[in-house]
Design a protein around this motif. Sequence first.
Motif, mmCIF file in Angstrom:
data_model
loop_
_atom_site.group_PDB
_atom_site.id
_atom_site.type_symbol
_atom_site.label_atom_id
_atom_site.label_comp_id
_atom_site.label_asym_id
_atom_site.label_seq_id
_atom_site.Cartn_x
_atom_site.Cartn_y
_atom_site.Cartn_z
ATOM 1 N N THR A 76 -5.349 0.398 -3.095
ATOM 2 C CA THR A 76 -6.168 0.715 -1.930
ATOM 3 C C THR A 76 -7.054 -0.470 -1.561
ATOM 4 O OG1 THR A 76 -6.186 3.071 -2.480
ATOM 5 C CG2 THR A 76 -7.907 2.281 -1.006
ATOM 6 N N ALA A 77 -7.682 -1.073 -2.562
ATOM 7 C CA ALA A 77 -8.532 -2.230 -2.303
ATOM 8 C C ALA A 77 -7.738 -3.403 -1.748
ATOM 9 C CB ALA A 77 -9.251 -2.647 -3.588
ATOM 10 N N MET A 78 -6.521 -3.598 -2.255
ATOM 11 C CA MET A 78 -5.697 -4.702 -1.799
ATOM 12 C C MET A 78 -5.269 -4.521 -0.349
ATOM 13 S SD MET A 78 -5.313 -7.349 -3.609
ATOM 14 C CE MET A 78 -3.927 -8.050 -2.720
ATOM 15 N N THR A 79 -5.124 -3.297 0.086
ATOM 16 C CA THR A 79 -4.786 -3.049 1.476
ATOM 17 C C THR A 79 -5.821 -3.690 2.384
ATOM 18 O OG1 THR A 79 -3.767 -0.949 0.925
ATOM 19 C CG2 THR A 79 -4.360 -1.296 3.218
ATOM 20 N N GLU A 107 0.439 9.720 5.910
ATOM 21 C CA GLU A 107 0.225 8.742 6.974
ATOM 22 C C GLU A 107 -0.505 7.500 6.466
ATOM 23 O OE1 GLU A 107 1.196 8.550 10.108
ATOM 24 O OE2 GLU A 107 2.299 10.438 10.112
ATOM 25 N N ALA A 108 -1.391 7.681 5.485
ATOM 26 C CA ALA A 108 -2.117 6.538 4.929
ATOM 27 C C ALA A 108 -1.250 5.715 3.989
ATOM 28 C CB ALA A 108 -3.368 7.020 4.197
ATOM 29 N N GLY A 109 -0.095 6.252 3.590
ATOM 30 C CA GLY A 109 0.781 5.543 2.675
ATOM 31 C C GLY A 109 0.524 5.864 1.222
ATOM 32 N N HIS A 110 -0.470 6.697 0.931
ATOM 33 C CA HIS A 110 -0.833 6.977 -0.453
ATOM 34 C C HIS A 110 0.240 7.777 -1.189
ATOM 35 C CE1 HIS A 110 -4.568 5.224 0.499
ATOM 36 N NE2 HIS A 110 -5.132 6.276 1.066
ATOM 37 N N THR A 111 0.970 8.611 -0.466
ATOM 38 C CA THR A 111 2.004 9.429 -1.099
ATOM 39 C C THR A 111 3.039 8.563 -1.792
ATOM 40 O OG1 THR A 111 1.721 11.214 0.519
ATOM 41 C CG2 THR A 111 3.810 11.133 -0.685
ATOM 42 N N LEU A 144 0.658 -1.192 0.000
ATOM 43 C CA LEU A 144 0.000 0.000 0.000
ATOM 44 C C LEU A 144 0.661 1.197 0.000
ATOM 45 C CD1 LEU A 144 -2.534 -0.143 2.046
ATOM 46 C CD2 LEU A 144 -1.803 0.593 2.875
ATOM 47 N N LEU A 145 1.158 0.791 0.146
ATOM 48 C CA LEU A 145 0.854 1.986 0.805
ATOM 49 C C LEU A 145 1.920 2.246 1.788
ATOM 50 C CD1 LEU A 145 -2.774 1.139 1.494
ATOM 51 C CD2 LEU A 145 -1.833 2.209 -0.423
#
Length: 295
Positions: free
Chosen positions: A89-92, A235-239, A38-39
Amino acid sequence: SSVGIVLAAPPPQTAVCDRAVAVGGMKAVARLLVSASLLGHASGEEGASETRLPEDTLLTAKQMHHMHTRLDENNDGEVSLREILDYATAMTRTLVTDGADDMLKDRDHFKDGEVHLSEHLHSLKLANDPPGAALTDEVKKHEAEKFEVADANGDGALNKQELISLMFPSTHDGVMEIEAKEIMRQKDKDNDGKLTLEEFMNEDVFEKEHWAYHFDRADADGNGYLDLLELKMWEAGHTDIDHMMRALIREADKDGNGQLSPEEFAEARHLINSHRDDESAAMLHIQRWVGHHEL
């Protein structure tokens, strides 16, 4: 670093990782790090390992074609950045769901198949340092706010999917918003609603150079500060996943249309040995997805 890529020790996702440690121990942390497919903050810092993975250990072209089909949500024969990010995101949530039954069982002290706020707080208390130490009113309030948002049906108790939202904030936008606000509150020393590099970093864990690299990645608008949205994305790992997958597409997109054909995607499997950290880390994530689906 890892074989063939660098997964540098990340800046701690403070509240997220701490809560995983507190409630689930190292098993929960391991699951959190796996979910960071994910992230997670796989690093793009300089200093990649020169170790190469043998060609016969890489994903096959056939596996990459199967994965391309899964990523191609609109079935147009091309995979876009948006499709890859949505899939990540879904795989997370998929990956953390694998251990959710045990997580629910461990926290369901009333044995009614759900987790109530009192049970959640009790679990945190048991995992406190020292074990059993009282939680502060501040912690109780913060956890209650997250619990309320995670409780999708509003019945005052969390089922398995709702518990995942609470325990892994990056899987639920509302819970992640509360988490990011709390982190901002803790770090924003001058209360101006944004973070400087000095506020963002923790030199007790890593040196300033490390934090500066990640701060620059998180500072999407380049204004020298992190606002709440930028902090939340970080913080969510998206960056990092965004940086990784953009780099992967940029390198593998031979016809320059901004998307990957099955053939371009299949050729990208060699990038795990590229020694360019974002591309290598992107391929590690894809390998995890392939492994999960046993393609």
